[in-house]
Design an enzyme around this catalytic site. Structure first.
Site, mmCIF file in Angstrom:
data_model
loop_
_atom_site.group_PDB
_atom_site.id
_atom_site.type_symbol
_atom_site.label_atom_id
_atom_site.label_comp_id
_atom_site.label_asym_id
_atom_site.label_seq_id
_atom_site.Cartn_x
_atom_site.Cartn_y
_atom_site.Cartn_z
ATOM 1 N N SER A 147 -9.450 33.954 8.065
ATOM 2 C CA SER A 147 -10.051 33.755 6.748
ATOM 3 C C SER A 147 -10.469 32.325 6.450
ATOM 4 C CB SER A 147 -9.089 34.252 5.658
ATOM 5 O OG SER A 147 -9.061 35.660 5.646
ATOM 6 N N LYS A 158 -14.047 32.063 5.647
ATOM 7 C CA LYS A 158 -14.589 32.232 4.294
ATOM 8 C C LYS A 158 -15.134 30.924 3.733
ATOM 9 C CE LYS A 158 -11.619 36.156 2.927
ATOM 10 N NZ LYS A 158 -11.155 36.556 4.262
ATOM 11 N N GLN A 197 -8.511 44.758 2.077
ATOM 12 C CA GLN A 197 -9.277 45.273 3.201
ATOM 13 C C GLN A 197 -10.089 46.481 2.750
ATOM 14 O OE1 GLN A 197 -9.220 43.502 5.816
ATOM 15 N NE2 GLN A 197 -7.194 42.603 6.113
ATOM 16 N N TYR A 215 -7.389 38.721 -3.952
ATOM 17 C CA TYR A 215 -7.920 38.237 -2.683
ATOM 18 C C TYR A 215 -8.472 39.404 -1.875
ATOM 19 C CZ TYR A 215 -8.065 35.497 1.633
ATOM 20 O OH TYR A 215 -8.459 34.846 2.783
ATOM 21 N N ASN A 275 -11.287 40.671 1.425
ATOM 22 C CA ASN A 275 -12.333 40.566 2.436
ATOM 23 C C ASN A 275 -13.626 41.242 2.007
ATOM 24 O OD1 ASN A 275 -10.885 39.013 4.289
ATOM 25 N ND2 ASN A 275 -10.013 40.797 5.303
ATOM 26 N N GLU A 303 -9.377 26.527 -1.893
ATOM 27 C CA GLU A 303 -8.424 26.595 -3.007
ATOM 28 C C GLU A 303 -7.905 25.188 -3.263
ATOM 29 O OE1 GLU A 303 -5.782 29.446 -1.317
ATOM 30 O OE2 GLU A 303 -7.393 30.926 -1.147
ATOM 31 N N LYS A 316 -7.103 26.152 2.981
ATOM 32 C CA LYS A 316 -7.376 27.566 3.259
ATOM 33 C C LYS A 316 -6.573 27.994 4.474
ATOM 34 C CE LYS A 316 -9.224 31.502 2.438
ATOM 35 N NZ LYS A 316 -7.982 32.120 2.975
ATOM 36 N N SER A 366 -5.937 34.191 9.249
ATOM 37 C CA SER A 366 -5.196 34.947 10.265
ATOM 38 C C SER A 366 -6.038 36.105 10.766
ATOM 39 C CB SER A 366 -3.889 35.513 9.692
ATOM 40 O OG SER A 366 -3.066 34.501 9.145
ATOM 41 N N ASN A 385 -0.357 34.884 14.975
ATOM 42 C CA ASN A 385 -0.324 34.947 13.514
ATOM 43 C C ASN A 385 1.131 34.792 13.062
ATOM 44 O OD1 ASN A 385 -0.497 35.521 10.799
ATOM 45 N ND2 ASN A 385 -1.225 37.626 11.055
#
Length: 388
Positions: free
Chosen positions: A90, A93, A146, A173, A175, A295, A338, A341, A366
């Protein structure tokens, strides 16, 4: 650029008990205090969390240092280097957000536009009540983390989706949320998202080794990720994967990206506007302020606050969102961060433009986000001391 390779012992065993330093110095060694802080913070994570390899880069007032631990692939024992390619998850992003801000700077889209302007099939759907800004800040009204099971394709999913909050009321949050933002950005620019990123955005940011699809010539440097069972894995793309979690990069390139964010005035004017656009805060949620991709926290920031803002509750649950009126860049020093994973990789990026410091951490497992943040916070404190 100062490059220090610190290569941990190969992971022929299940864990690494000692980080061995095999140092190839191209210019000068990093300051001893910084090297000690990085080794103490990140070196033990390999054994503690069974991570095969970690690459770390730090920036202090324009000077960059690279620290590499463990292996990129357990079967070959190939060491991690600053040129090893990792999946960013992520953290991708932030690139999607930058492309969107770039399209805004080009006057090809506006953040208060609605999805149907670029995808008419969504006219009248619940998602069309949200703006592009809501999609980019996860405040569209309850899109999930998701994509859930559904038939008919990605567009059908958004046509059938129903909101559980008014746009702007909650941050959840997602995707699908920022993925749709990236998809609409590409439509606004009349091109494919991956093509735009690889031929337009990455080069304009000075990135030379970042990809959506890793080319054959670079595959030998693409690390294998390892899942919770220790099995090798790489990302399995789904709907809007490129937009939400699809970038692969190295610590060298990611440090270039951090430096572009620390000093955007070094970029071409439109790209500078785009990067600066990602530093504007739009919504306050819990302990952090949500911008485009990044963020934000006031700096210095306590470890407790940074952990709270990156907690599982912030990632997995809806949180009340307070719109900042007017939206604005931070008034004082701020930390931007940010996490990212995939099933086999973990990443974390944090930087403080006012202090000209930053850290990039890429790993081929991860492992828990609190461990990444705790290690990075400790290094940032040492970097802040170095520039005082």
């Amino acid at each position: 650029m100062f490059i220090t390779n610190r290569i941990a012992a190969p992971l022929a065993l299940a864990a690494v008990t000692t980080c061995l330093s095999s140092i190839a110095v191209f210019a000068a060694e990093p300051p001893a205090a910084i090297a000690a802080a990085v080794d103490a913070a990140f070196g033990p994570l390999l054994e503690q969390h069974g991570v095969p390899g970690i690459a770390v880069a730090v920036s202090v007032d324009g000077q960059q240092y690279f620290f590499n631990y463990g292996v990129a692939a357990k079967d070959t024992g190939a060491p991690v280097t600053e040129n090893t390619l990792f999946e960013l998850g992520s953290v991708s992003k932030t690139f999607t957000a930058t492309l969107g801000a770039y399209a805004d700077a080009l006057d090809r889209l506006a953040l208060d536009d609605h999805p149907s302007k670029y995808l008419p099939e969504l006219d009248g759907a619940a998602i069309d009540k949200a703006s592009l800004l809501h999609l980019a800040t996860y405040t569209a009204g309850g899109l999930p983390l998701q994509f859930t099971d559904g038939a008919g394709g990605m567009e059908s999913y958004f046509q059938q989706w129903t909101a559980d909050a008014t746009p702007g009321e909650q941050r959840r949050y997602s995707n699908p949320s920022i993925g749709l933002f990236g998809h609409l950005t590409a439509l606004a620019l009349n091109d494919d998202f991956a093509h735009l990123m690889e031929t337009e955005m990455f080069p304009q940011l000075g990135l030379e080794d970042s990809y959506i699809k890793v080319p054959e010539a670079a595959m030998a440097r693409y690390a294998w990720g390892y899942n919770k069972d220790g099995k090798p894995t790489r990302v399995n793309p789904g709907w809007l994967a490129a937009e939400a979690y699809g970038v692969k990069s190295s610590t060298v390139d990611m440090m270039r990206f951090v430096e572009a964010n620390i000093a955007p005035d070094t970029l071409a004017p439109l790209v500078q506007r785009a990067v600066e656009g990602t530093h504007i805060g739009y919504f306050r949620a819990g302990e952090m302020v949500q911008g485009l991709g990044w963020e934000q926290y006031p700096f210095p920031v306590s470890l407790e606050r940074l952990l709270a803002g990156n907690s599982s509750d912030m990632a997995m649950k809806p949180n009340p969102a307070e719109a900042l009126v007017p939206p604005a860049a931070p008034e004082g020093p701020a930390l931007f961060n940010k996490t990212g994973s995939t099933n086999g990789f973990g990443a974390y990026v944090a930087f403080v433009p006012d202090r000209k410091i930053g850290v990039v951490m890429l790993a081929n497992k991860n492992f828990p986000i609190p461990a990444r943040i705790t290690a990075t916070h400790a290094v940032l404190e040492q970097l802040a001391e170095a520039v005082d």
